[in-house]
Scaffold this active site. Structure first.
Site, PDB file in Angstrom:
ATOM      1  N   GLU A  61      -2.752  -6.072   1.897  1.00  0.00           N
ATOM      2  CA  GLU A  61      -2.474  -7.501   2.103  1.00  0.00           C
ATOM      3  C   GLU A  61      -1.953  -7.755   3.510  1.00  0.00           C
ATOM      4  O   GLU A  61      -2.211  -8.805   4.091  1.00  0.00           O
ATOM      5  CB  GLU A  61      -1.489  -7.999   1.023  1.00  0.00           C
ATOM      6  CG  GLU A  61      -2.188  -8.108  -0.325  1.00  0.00           C
ATOM      7  CD  GLU A  61      -1.290  -7.934  -1.533  1.00  0.00           C
ATOM      8  OE1 GLU A  61      -0.063  -8.021  -1.405  1.00  0.00           O
ATOM      9  OE2 GLU A  61      -1.843  -7.691  -2.632  1.00  0.00           O
ATOM     10  N   LYS A 103       6.009  -7.586  -3.820  1.00  0.00           N
ATOM     11  CA  LYS A 103       5.318  -8.554  -2.939  1.00  0.00           C
ATOM     12  C   LYS A 103       6.242  -9.772  -2.695  1.00  0.00           C
ATOM     13  O   LYS A 103       7.432  -9.595  -2.524  1.00  0.00           O
ATOM     14  CB  LYS A 103       3.967  -8.951  -3.524  1.00  0.00           C
ATOM     15  CG  LYS A 103       3.157  -7.723  -3.958  1.00  0.00           C
ATOM     16  CD  LYS A 103       1.732  -8.045  -4.273  1.00  0.00           C
ATOM     17  CE  LYS A 103       1.058  -6.817  -4.872  1.00  0.00           C
ATOM     18  NZ  LYS A 103      -0.388  -6.872  -4.825  1.00  0.00           N
ATOM     19  N   SER A 154      -3.930  -2.150  -9.997  1.00  0.00           N
ATOM     20  CA  SER A 154      -3.980  -2.580 -11.406  1.00  0.00           C
ATOM     21  C   SER A 154      -3.482  -1.515 -12.374  1.00  0.00           C
ATOM     22  O   SER A 154      -4.056  -1.328 -13.449  1.00  0.00           O
ATOM     23  CB  SER A 154      -5.392  -3.049 -11.770  1.00  0.00           C
ATOM     24  OG  SER A 154      -5.745  -4.181 -11.003  1.00  0.00           O
ATOM     25  N   HIS A 202      -0.084  -1.877   3.921  1.00  0.00           N
ATOM     26  CA  HIS A 202      -0.605  -2.425   2.665  1.00  0.00           C
ATOM     27  C   HIS A 202      -1.826  -3.303   2.970  1.00  0.00           C
ATOM     28  O   HIS A 202      -1.862  -3.998   3.999  1.00  0.00           O
ATOM     29  CB  HIS A 202       0.485  -3.240   1.947  1.00  0.00           C
ATOM     30  CG  HIS A 202       0.092  -3.606   0.555  1.00  0.00           C
ATOM     31  ND1 HIS A 202      -0.722  -4.675   0.273  1.00  0.00           N
ATOM     32  CD2 HIS A 202       0.362  -3.011  -0.636  1.00  0.00           C
ATOM     33  CE1 HIS A 202      -0.923  -4.737  -1.035  1.00  0.00           C
ATOM     34  NE2 HIS A 202      -0.280  -3.735  -1.609  1.00  0.00           N
ATOM     35  N   GLU A 231      -5.088   3.079  -2.312  1.00  0.00           N
ATOM     36  CA  GLU A 231      -5.180   1.785  -2.978  1.00  0.00           C
ATOM     37  C   GLU A 231      -6.535   1.140  -2.686  1.00  0.00           C
ATOM     38  O   GLU A 231      -6.682   0.423  -1.686  1.00  0.00           O
ATOM     39  CB  GLU A 231      -4.067   0.860  -2.479  1.00  0.00           C
ATOM     40  CG  GLU A 231      -2.669   1.325  -2.833  1.00  0.00           C
ATOM     41  CD  GLU A 231      -1.756   0.147  -3.111  1.00  0.00           C
ATOM     42  OE1 GLU A 231      -1.217   0.076  -4.221  1.00  0.00           O
ATOM     43  OE2 GLU A 231      -1.603  -0.711  -2.233  1.00  0.00           O
ATOM     44  N   ASN A 265       6.071  -2.562  -5.982  1.00  0.00           N
ATOM     45  CA  ASN A 265       5.860  -3.497  -4.871  1.00  0.00           C
ATOM     46  C   ASN A 265       5.917  -4.914  -5.435  1.00  0.00           C
ATOM     47  O   ASN A 265       4.948  -5.384  -6.020  1.00  0.00           O
ATOM     48  CB  ASN A 265       4.496  -3.218  -4.219  1.00  0.00           C
ATOM     49  CG  ASN A 265       4.180  -4.211  -3.116  1.00  0.00           C
ATOM     50  OD1 ASN A 265       5.063  -4.946  -2.665  1.00  0.00           O
ATOM     51  ND2 ASN A 265       2.927  -4.247  -2.682  1.00  0.00           N
ATOM     52  N   GLY A 303      -4.641  -6.019  -7.916  1.00  0.00           N
ATOM     53  CA  GLY A 303      -4.425  -7.355  -8.497  1.00  0.00           C
ATOM     54  C   GLY A 303      -5.632  -7.920  -9.214  1.00  0.00           C
ATOM     55  O   GLY A 303      -5.679  -9.114  -9.501  1.00  0.00           O
TER      56      GLY A 303
HETATM   57  C1  PEP Z   1      -0.223  -3.270  -4.771  1.00  0.00           C
HETATM   58  O1  PEP Z   1      -0.144  -4.411  -4.332  1.00  0.00           O
HETATM   59  O2  PEP Z   1       0.168  -2.301  -4.097  1.00  0.00           O
HETATM   60  C2  PEP Z   1      -0.780  -3.100  -6.107  1.00  0.00           C
HETATM   61  C3  PEP Z   1      -1.123  -1.904  -6.491  1.00  0.00           C
HETATM   62  O3  PEP Z   1      -0.905  -4.234  -6.855  1.00  0.00           O
HETATM   63  P1  PEP Z   1      -1.391  -4.330  -8.401  1.00  0.00           P
HETATM   64  O4  PEP Z   1      -0.660  -3.249  -9.164  1.00  0.00           O
HETATM   65  O5  PEP Z   1      -0.993  -5.697  -8.836  1.00  0.00           O
HETATM   66  O6  PEP Z   1      -2.863  -4.103  -8.405  1.00  0.00           O
END
Ligand code: PEP
Length: 245
Positions: A91, A10, A207, A89, A161, A8, A167
């Protein structure tokens, strides 16, 4: 089933040139890997310039077409040759106020257009601290999958998630991930049946890095990974893909 490793990106990178460089670097290193399904989800505008790996969008609109300025429909994506779309997601839920009801409409529209869906669920740190984690996840699944048939679930992968892990560098432990995956499977069993629970892929995101990715697949029982920040670093992402097989 092969592990699904989805990148992803983003709202990154900020130029076509960088997007192509990142994509080509990943492609060169993963194109011969047959035991993992690698999906790159760049910003919409780069979807048409990246060729040679499976692509996914990060969102889609819930109407098929029409006077919806600024929106991209599932059908537009499908007709461009895109295979996957990420829906729900955190976000999108947080910054764009997407509700479970809208997410449900998007999932339905994406499936009817012929896209495969990566449906994200997960709790905030407050919900977790207050002991509400399972209620939140159950509700996200129940409302997000409302009206979706058993047969249609074959087009859906659930991404667990935890929002506090996205993040932040604070990745979820293997034990907690395993418990959450089992809870998601149990909820799918209650909403559908055992076969749907067994067959639906549940992947982990939050992460993920080259140094922790392997444990989610090999120990926590995840069927793949959704990778944000680390998917913008070619070698790190390739390490994650390789660790999953
Ligand atoms: C995500 O945005 O789906 C995600 C898992 O981000 P990160 O790996 O940066 O935590």
């Amino acid at each position: 089933m092969k592990p699904l490793i989805a990148a992803n990106w983003k709202c990154n990178p900020t130029s076509q040139k960088e997007a192509k460089t990142l994509f080509e670097g990943i492609k060169k290193r993963v194109k011969n890997i047959k035991n993992a399904e690698v999906v790159i989800c760049p910003p919409f505008v780069y979807l048409s310039i990246l060729k040679g790996l499976t692509l996914g969008a990060q969102n889609c609109y819930f109407e098929e077409k029409g006077a919806f300025t600024g929106e991209i429909s599932a059908l537009i994506l499908k007709n461009m040759g895109i295979d996957y779309v990420i829906i729900g997601h955190s976000e999108r839920r947080k910054y764009f106020k997407e509700t479970n009801e809208e997410i449900n409409k998007k999932i339905k529209r994406a499936i009817s257009a012929g896209l495969k869906v990566i449906f994200c669920v997960g709790e905030t740190s407050q919900e977790r601290d207050e002991g509400n984690k399972t209620n939140i996840i159950k509700n996200q699944l129940k409302e997000g999958l409302e009206g979706i048939s058993k047969a249609e679930t074959k087009n859906i992968t659930i991404a667990y998630e935890p929002i506090w892990a996205i993040g932040t560098g604070n990745n979820c432990s293997v034990d907690e991930t395993m418990t959450s995956i089992l809870f998601i499977k149990q909820t799918l069993n209650n909403l559908y049946n055992r076969a749907v629970a067994d067959k639906t892929r549940v992947i982990y995101g939050g992460s993920v890095k080259g140094e922790n990715s392997n444990s989610y697949i090999k120990e926590a029982g995840a069927s793949g990974l959704l990778v944000g920040g680390a998917s913008l670093k070619t070698e790190e992402f390739v390490k994650i893909v390789k660790s999953s097989i």
